[in-house]
Design a protein around this motif. Structure first.
Motif, PDB file in Angstrom:
ATOM      1  N   SER A   1       0.853  -1.188   0.000  1.00  0.00           N
ATOM      2  CA  SER A   1       0.000   0.000   0.000  1.00  0.00           C
ATOM      3  C   SER A   1       0.888   1.237   0.000  1.00  0.00           C
ATOM      4  CB  SER A   1      -0.893   0.005   1.235  1.00  0.00           C
ATOM      5  OG  SER A   1      -0.121   0.231   2.408  1.00  0.00           O
TER       6      SER A   1
ATOM      7  N   ASP B   1       1.783  21.132   4.385  1.00  0.00           N
ATOM      8  CA  ASP B   1       0.631  20.672   5.151  1.00  0.00           C
ATOM      9  C   ASP B   1       0.811  21.050   6.621  1.00  0.00           C
ATOM     10  OD1 ASP B   1      -1.114  19.001   6.761  1.00  0.00           O
ATOM     11  OD2 ASP B   1      -1.460  17.794   4.972  1.00  0.00           O
TER      12      ASP B   1
ATOM     13  N   SER C   1       1.076  12.039  -1.472  1.00  0.00           N
ATOM     14  CA  SER C   1       0.282  11.174  -2.348  1.00  0.00           C
ATOM     15  C   SER C   1      -0.665  10.257  -1.580  1.00  0.00           C
ATOM     16  CB  SER C   1       1.205  10.324  -3.229  1.00  0.00           C
ATOM     17  OG  SER C   1       2.002   9.464  -2.424  1.00  0.00           O
ATOM     18  N   LEU C   2      -0.706  10.383  -0.242  1.00  0.00           N
ATOM     19  CA  LEU C   2      -1.517   9.494   0.579  1.00  0.00           C
ATOM     20  C   LEU C   2      -2.808  10.173   1.024  1.00  0.00           C
ATOM     21  CD1 LEU C   2       1.227   7.972   2.900  1.00  0.00           C
ATOM     22  CD2 LEU C   2       0.509   7.203   0.634  1.00  0.00           C
ATOM     23  N   ASP C   3      -3.839   9.351   1.231  1.00  0.00           N
ATOM     24  CA  ASP C   3      -5.096   9.909   1.740  1.00  0.00           C
ATOM     25  C   ASP C   3      -4.982  10.123   3.251  1.00  0.00           C
ATOM     26  OD1 ASP C   3      -5.533   7.419   3.031  1.00  0.00           O
ATOM     27  OD2 ASP C   3      -6.715   6.662   1.361  1.00  0.00           O
ATOM     28  N   ALA C   4      -6.001  10.716   3.838  1.00  0.00           N
ATOM     29  CA  ALA C   4      -5.950  11.100   5.253  1.00  0.00           C
ATOM     30  C   ALA C   4      -5.733   9.904   6.172  1.00  0.00           C
ATOM     31  CB  ALA C   4      -7.235  11.831   5.640  1.00  0.00           C
ATOM     32  N   ALA C   5      -6.362   8.762   5.849  1.00  0.00           N
ATOM     33  CA  ALA C   5      -6.223   7.575   6.696  1.00  0.00           C
ATOM     34  C   ALA C   5      -4.793   7.060   6.691  1.00  0.00           C
ATOM     35  CB  ALA C   5      -7.181   6.484   6.224  1.00  0.00           C
ATOM     36  N   ARG C   6      -4.157   7.039   5.499  1.00  0.00           N
ATOM     37  CA  ARG C   6      -2.777   6.549   5.408  1.00  0.00           C
ATOM     38  C   ARG C   6      -1.814   7.526   6.080  1.00  0.00           C
ATOM     39  NH1 ARG C   6      -5.753   3.372   3.847  1.00  0.00           N
ATOM     40  NH2 ARG C   6      -5.535   2.947   6.082  1.00  0.00           N
ATOM     41  N   LYS C   7      -2.094   8.828   5.968  1.00  0.00           N
ATOM     42  CA  LYS C   7      -1.252   9.805   6.653  1.00  0.00           C
ATOM     43  C   LYS C   7      -1.301   9.582   8.164  1.00  0.00           C
ATOM     44  CE  LYS C   7      -1.473  13.666   3.373  1.00  0.00           C
ATOM     45  NZ  LYS C   7      -1.811  15.085   3.190  1.00  0.00           N
TER      46      LYS C   7
END
Length: 218
Positions: free
Chosen positions: A133, A191, A161-167
């Motif tokens: 992932s 960010d 490049s990651l969504d909020a959950a992966r961050k």
């Protein structure tokens, strides 16, 4: 970390002067196009400043006054890019070991098993990058950079490049790395949420200049 560098690129003039958080995470923060990645690349030795001086952990990387300009491989900088840049033909284990094999045995202070345990990638060692992932890939990229036993770790928008959950999944690993190994980090981001979690010192860059510096503690 002492950074005082100047470089003209076309009509854009980058002229920054700042000190990093001792042993901690220094964030280069600001809008896209401000010059943050150019600063990171000059510290890593990928771009040569026109003038100035770069010192990390008491070791001078660049000094235009004396003509010193260490090549990237002599600077021992671990670099984590936005896209990870793992070798697709190598499994996770071999991607990690690639970084370690670049360092003479007597100069290694970060060991393979410690990195695997800290980053929680033991179950991924036999996988190829295409089977990871986004968050797993960035953890492996971070591990490869750490296993260079670096004088400095640079992370350039590693979560962009990651969504909020992966961050949310990977940010704690980034903070733990600095706390456990005490490797200074130069973290590039626009960010604000990431900066609040990670940084000890924030250097705000705007239009090629340092607009402000703020210590957040630790």
């Amino acid at each position: 970390m002492e950074i005082r560098i100047c470089r003209k690129q076309g009509a854009f003039l980058l002229d920054v002067d700042f000190q990093g958080a001792p042993g901690g995470v220094t964030a280069l923060f600001g809008p896209s196009g401000a010059g943050k990645t150019t600063v990171a690349n000059m510290v890593a030795g990928l771009i040569r400043p026109d003038s100035g001086r770069i010192v990390v952990n008491g070791h001078c990387f660049f000094d235009s006054g004396t003509g010193l300009d260490l090549p990237p491989e002599k600077r021992r900088v671990g670099y984590v890019f936005q896209d990870g840049r793992l070798f697709p033909h190598l499994c996770v284990r071999d991607n990690l070991l690639y970084g370690m094999r670049l360092v003479p045995v007597g100069e290694r202070f970060i060991d393979f098993n410690g990195v695997v345990e800290l980053l929680g990638v033991g179950h991924l060692l036999k996988r190829r990058p295409e089977g990871l992932s986004g968050g797993e890939g960035q953890r492996v990229a971070l591990g490869r950079a750490l296993l260079r036993s670096p004088a400095l770790l640079i992370m350039d928008e590693p979560l962009a490049s990651l969504d909020a959950a992966r961050k949310a999944e990977i940010l704690p690993f980034f903070r733990r790395v600095n706390e456990q190994f005490r490797v200074p980090v130069l973290y590039v981001s626009h960010d604000e949420a990431e900066i609040r979690v990670l940084a000890h010192r924030v250097v705000y860059v705007e239009e090629g200049r340092v607009a402000s510096c703020l210590d957040l503690g630790g």
